[in-house]
Scaffold this motif. Sequence first.
Motif: not given
Length: 338
Positions: A81, A87, A91-92, A95, A113, A128, A132
């Motif tokens: 990642i 971010l 996104d990790i 969703t 993810g 980040t 996040t």
Amino acid sequence: MTSDLDAFQLEQKVVEQIRGSRALIDRELSKVIVGQAEVVEQLLISLFAGGHCLITGAPGLAKTLLVRSIAQVFHLQFQRIQFTPDLMPADITGTEILEQASDGHRRMQFVKGPIFGNVILADEINRTPPKTQAALLEAMQEHQVTVAGQRYVLDEPFFVLATQNPIEMEGTYPLPEAQLDRFMFNVLIDYLPENDEVAVVKQTTSRKPEPIQALFTGEDVRNFHEVVKRVPIAEDVIRYAVRLSAASRPGQEHSPSFVKDWVSWGAGTRAAQYMVLGAKARALLAGRNLATAEDVRAMVHPVLRHRVLVSYRAEAEGVTVDQVIARLLDHVPLPKPT
């Protein structure tokens, strides 16, 4: 009685597997990695002990290649990642999307993810925002993520290896102490000696690297975790780890003067736990059945490097955290041999 005997035989088999693994692992990693023996040892110890790692080093030192190669040796799913300022947590973690089923009805479907892997390389984690970064916290501690109120358990084994670039600090978001404490080690990768660097350039510009062979499975790694915890260690060696951790705290009555002068915040109990756990894994990798004070000493720098915060006075005097840790090792006496 039979089940106890089977468990004992399995444990002995795993111990022998660990003892004979170091040379095999080094052989496979040497196909793509030159030097960095201490870094490799610390990453292997964290893997065998079940801890996460923070990796600090300048760009171009093969951090990603090293982590990916270790994942290949242990036949673990590798996910990378790239952390950036834009971010988002989804996104990790993953969703929910609206999906139309074959019966014509629409329903929410969770799409996993990149956190759903075995070895997660969180590249440049300090680039980040905290929102996040915090998405990793539950995953690292609980080995699960929660999305829209639904709990999703991560695959085992699960390791997070996060990199930081120590050069460019502008526009970064330093990790809070609560999240730093979740990492077992802070592994420092430095530049190679000249001969090793020559070997790297020669190797990477003359031929395609040999493929790395998988030596273990995820089940093997889970067995390693259980066996490492059972390695015997004397109480006075555990007490030595606790005293090293306690000596780093400036607010303690018996803290050394240099700690009171140079340290603004010391290590907590988790530091001693990781020293002992790392010492056990180091002993097994070296083919020994007993963890010693020397094993604990070898763990002190990577365990305390991100847990001891030096003060402004130390920075003004040019004192680094590694120098403070070296002074701690000199200050706290080794346990007397019995």
